[in-house]
Scaffold this motif. Structure first.
Motif, PDB file in Angstrom:
ATOM      1  N   VAL A 194      49.554  19.597 -41.981  1.00 11.86           N
ATOM      2  CA  VAL A 194      50.874  20.195 -42.556  1.00 11.86           C
ATOM      3  C   VAL A 194      50.995  21.693 -42.095  1.00 11.86           C
ATOM      4  CG1 VAL A 194      52.264  20.665 -44.357  1.00 11.86           C
ATOM      5  CG2 VAL A 194      50.833  18.821 -44.621  1.00 11.86           C
ATOM      6  N   HIS A 195      52.056  21.796 -41.544  1.00 13.60           N
ATOM      7  CA  HIS A 195      52.368  23.181 -40.843  1.00 13.60           C
ATOM      8  C   HIS A 195      53.503  23.711 -41.035  1.00 13.60           C
ATOM      9  CE1 HIS A 195      52.658  25.911 -37.060  1.00 13.60           C
ATOM     10  NE2 HIS A 195      51.767  26.504 -37.605  1.00 13.60           N
ATOM     11  N   GLU A 196      53.712  24.616 -42.018  1.00  8.34           N
ATOM     12  CA  GLU A 196      55.223  25.541 -42.066  1.00  8.34           C
ATOM     13  C   GLU A 196      55.156  26.699 -42.005  1.00  8.34           C
ATOM     14  OE1 GLU A 196      57.345  23.135 -43.351  1.00  8.34           O
ATOM     15  OE2 GLU A 196      56.286  21.519 -43.907  1.00  8.34           O
ATOM     16  N   GLY A 197      56.355  27.225 -41.804  1.00  5.60           N
ATOM     17  CA  GLY A 197      56.800  28.669 -41.738  1.00  5.60           C
ATOM     18  C   GLY A 197      57.033  29.421 -40.470  1.00  5.60           C
ATOM     19  N   GLU A 198      56.947  28.766 -39.317  1.00  2.00           N
ATOM     20  CA  GLU A 198      57.181  29.421 -38.023  1.00  2.00           C
ATOM     21  C   GLU A 198      58.819  28.937 -37.664  1.00  2.00           C
ATOM     22  OE1 GLU A 198      52.953  29.258 -35.481  1.00  2.00           O
ATOM     23  OE2 GLU A 198      54.792  28.083 -34.772  1.00  2.00           O
ATOM     24  N   SER A 199      59.350  30.008 -37.101  1.00  2.00           N
ATOM     25  CA  SER A 199      60.654  29.863 -36.862  1.00  2.00           C
ATOM     26  C   SER A 199      60.891  28.980 -35.467  1.00  2.00           C
ATOM     27  CB  SER A 199      61.379  31.142 -36.604  1.00  2.00           C
ATOM     28  OG  SER A 199      60.682  31.945 -35.530  1.00  2.00           O
ATOM     29  N   GLU A 200      62.079  28.630 -35.108  1.00  2.00           N
ATOM     30  CA  GLU A 200      62.313  27.756 -33.810  1.00  2.00           C
ATOM     31  C   GLU A 200      61.873  28.929 -32.640  1.00  2.00           C
ATOM     32  OE1 GLU A 200      63.224  24.665 -32.646  1.00  2.00           O
ATOM     33  OE2 GLU A 200      61.984  24.206 -34.595  1.00  2.00           O
ATOM     34  N   ALA A 201      62.401  30.169 -32.819  1.00  2.00           N
ATOM     35  CA  ALA A 201      62.114  31.332 -32.061  1.00  2.00           C
ATOM     36  C   ALA A 201      60.597  31.336 -31.350  1.00  2.00           C
ATOM     37  CB  ALA A 201      62.682  32.467 -32.486  1.00  2.00           C
ATOM     38  N   GLN A 202      59.611  31.023 -32.436  1.00  2.00           N
ATOM     39  CA  GLN A 202      58.445  31.321 -32.271  1.00  2.00           C
ATOM     40  C   GLN A 202      57.945  30.429 -31.264  1.00  2.00           C
ATOM     41  OE1 GLN A 202      56.188  33.840 -32.789  1.00  2.00           O
ATOM     42  NE2 GLN A 202      54.134  32.327 -32.401  1.00  2.00           N
ATOM     43  N   VAL A 203      58.453  28.929 -31.587  1.00  2.00           N
ATOM     44  CA  VAL A 203      58.305  27.877 -30.800  1.00  2.00           C
ATOM     45  C   VAL A 203      58.055  28.029 -29.470  1.00  2.00           C
ATOM     46  CG1 VAL A 203      58.746  25.561 -30.309  1.00  2.00           C
ATOM     47  CG2 VAL A 203      58.600  26.227 -32.856  1.00  2.00           C
ATOM     48  N   TYR A 204      59.510  28.849 -28.941  1.00  2.00           N
ATOM     49  CA  TYR A 204      59.739  29.002 -27.429  1.00  2.00           C
ATOM     50  C   TYR A 204      59.099  30.113 -27.046  1.00  2.00           C
ATOM     51  CZ  TYR A 204      62.873  24.909 -28.288  1.00  2.00           C
ATOM     52  OH  TYR A 204      63.200  23.878 -28.764  1.00  2.00           O
ATOM     53  N   HIS A 205      58.540  30.997 -27.810  1.00  2.00           N
ATOM     54  CA  HIS A 205      58.041  32.212 -27.107  1.00  2.00           C
ATOM     55  C   HIS A 205      56.903  32.039 -26.351  1.00  2.00           C
ATOM     56  CE1 HIS A 205      58.485  36.706 -27.521  1.00  2.00           C
ATOM     57  NE2 HIS A 205      57.232  36.782 -27.214  1.00  2.00           N
ATOM     58  N   LEU A 206      56.933  32.849 -25.215  1.00  2.00           N
ATOM     59  CA  LEU A 206      55.830  32.887 -24.270  1.00  2.00           C
ATOM     60  C   LEU A 206      54.803  34.052 -24.701  1.00  2.00           C
ATOM     61  CD1 LEU A 206      54.480  31.341 -21.836  1.00  2.00           C
ATOM     62  CD2 LEU A 206      55.670  32.823 -20.378  1.00  2.00           C
ATOM     63  N   ILE A 207      53.594  33.795 -24.874  1.00  2.00           N
ATOM     64  CA  ILE A 207      52.481  34.867 -25.236  1.00  2.00           C
ATOM     65  C   ILE A 207      51.518  34.921 -24.344  1.00  2.00           C
ATOM     66  CG2 ILE A 207      51.032  35.637 -26.913  1.00  2.00           C
ATOM     67  CD1 ILE A 207      52.667  34.001 -29.041  1.00  2.00           C
ATOM     68  N   GLY A 208      51.349  36.050 -23.589  1.00  2.00           N
ATOM     69  CA  GLY A 208      50.299  36.514 -22.708  1.00  2.00           C
ATOM     70  C   GLY A 208      50.563  35.986 -21.233  1.00  2.00           C
ATOM     71  N   GLY A 209      51.896  35.539 -20.922  1.00  2.00           N
ATOM     72  CA  GLY A 209      52.393  34.865 -19.841  1.00  2.00           C
ATOM     73  C   GLY A 209      52.148  33.506 -19.635  1.00  2.00           C
ATOM     74  N   HIS A 210      51.420  32.728 -20.566  1.00  2.00           N
ATOM     75  CA  HIS A 210      50.750  31.496 -20.296  1.00  2.00           C
ATOM     76  C   HIS A 210      51.011  30.356 -21.707  1.00  2.00           C
ATOM     77  CE1 HIS A 210      48.337  33.754 -17.542  1.00  2.00           C
ATOM     78  NE2 HIS A 210      48.397  32.802 -16.664  1.00  2.00           N
ATOM     79  N   PHE A 211      50.780  31.086 -22.800  1.00  2.00           N
ATOM     80  CA  PHE A 211      50.730  30.265 -24.121  1.00  2.00           C
ATOM     81  C   PHE A 211      52.061  30.339 -24.753  1.00  2.00           C
ATOM     82  CE2 PHE A 211      49.444  29.444 -28.387  1.00  2.00           C
ATOM     83  CZ  PHE A 211      48.209  28.792 -28.509  1.00  2.00           C
ATOM     84  N   THR A 212      52.767  29.687 -24.806  1.00  2.00           N
ATOM     85  CA  THR A 212      53.934  29.182 -25.693  1.00  2.00           C
ATOM     86  C   THR A 212      53.654  28.810 -27.243  1.00  2.00           C
ATOM     87  OG1 THR A 212      53.983  26.582 -25.107  1.00  2.00           O
ATOM     88  CG2 THR A 212      55.220  28.116 -23.832  1.00  2.00           C
ATOM     89  N   GLY A 213      54.438  29.498 -27.877  1.00  2.00           N
ATOM     90  CA  GLY A 213      54.240  29.622 -29.179  1.00  2.00           C
ATOM     91  C   GLY A 213      54.068  28.000 -29.993  1.00  2.00           C
ATOM     92  N   ALA A 214      54.882  27.049 -29.358  1.00  2.00           N
ATOM     93  CA  ALA A 214      54.566  25.863 -29.659  1.00  2.00           C
ATOM     94  C   ALA A 214      53.243  25.046 -29.798  1.00  2.00           C
ATOM     95  CB  ALA A 214      55.528  24.748 -28.712  1.00  2.00           C
TER      96      ALA A 214
END
Length: 205
Positions: free
Chosen positions: A123-143
């Motif tokens: 079970v995973h709760e609390g992340e926003s939709e914006a976090q899912v699409y955010h690119l971190i470090g140029g490679h790792f997407t929030g999803a």
């Protein structure tokens, strides 16, 4: 391809597909030492945090088709880590079984609760939709955060609940969840001096 016990609560596995080549070695009774190379720098950072805060020694050597997308390599490492964790646990005799940790990181706060039950559920709760699409470090997407935890959980055959309670910075949001999971796992895999057998009314986990 199957995880193999090396000794005590230390196991390893090599997993090779047309998309990735992964080797994972894990010692549940380590000191938090890690040697990690996945070709995805931010993921390396998260796995290092997982090792350091769980006190599990972790080696990960992985290559894959990251020129297409990091998804395959990230997922395959999580799958392999789950399989190795399951074998390293053995019959779970004498462990605490349950673990819980609520961890802050600046403005971010996350809670992880685990049960080394032998029954996979996530079970995973609390992340926003914006976090899912955010690119971190140029490679790792929030999803990928949820996908890593889910893949690990199901292949480790454990029950994991992770709740992001608050957070603004995308890097912090991911890292605080990895650290919370690490601390919860550290607690759950520990020996309980009051438990002589397997901590279940069923007699097996």
């Amino acid at each position: 391809m199957a995880a193999e016990l090396i000794s005590g609560r230390k196991a390893s596995m090599k997993r090779t597909t047309s998309e990735s080549d992964v080797y994972v070695e894990l010692d549940l009774d380590g000191t938090g030492t890690s040697k990690i190379s996945t070709g995805v720098p931010f993921y390396d950072h998260m796995l290092d945090a997982l090792s350091r805060h769980s006190l599990m020694d972790l080696t990960v050597q992985a290559t894959g088709d990251t020129h297409i997308d990091v998804h395959h390599t990230v997922e395959d490492v999580a799958i392999t880590l789950g399989e190795v964790f399951k074998v390293a646990l053995g019959d779970k005799r004498g462990i605490r079984r349950y673990g819980e940790a609520t961890i802050p990181m600046d403005e971010a706060l996350a809670r992880a609760t685990v049960d080394l039950s032998g029954r996979p559920y996530f079970v995973h709760e609390g992340e926003s939709e914006a976090q899912v699409y955010h690119l971190i470090g140029g490679h790792f997407t929030g999803a990928m955060t949820r996908h890593v935890f889910e893949s690990f959980t199901f292949h480790a055959a454990i029950n994991v609940h992770i709740d992001l309670l608050r957070g603004r910075d995308p890097h912090h949001i991911v890292e605080v969840q990895f650290k919370a999971l690490a601390r919860a796992l550290r607690q759950a895999i520990e020996d309980d001096p009051r438990v002589e057998g397997i901590p279940s009314t069923k007699g097996a986990l």
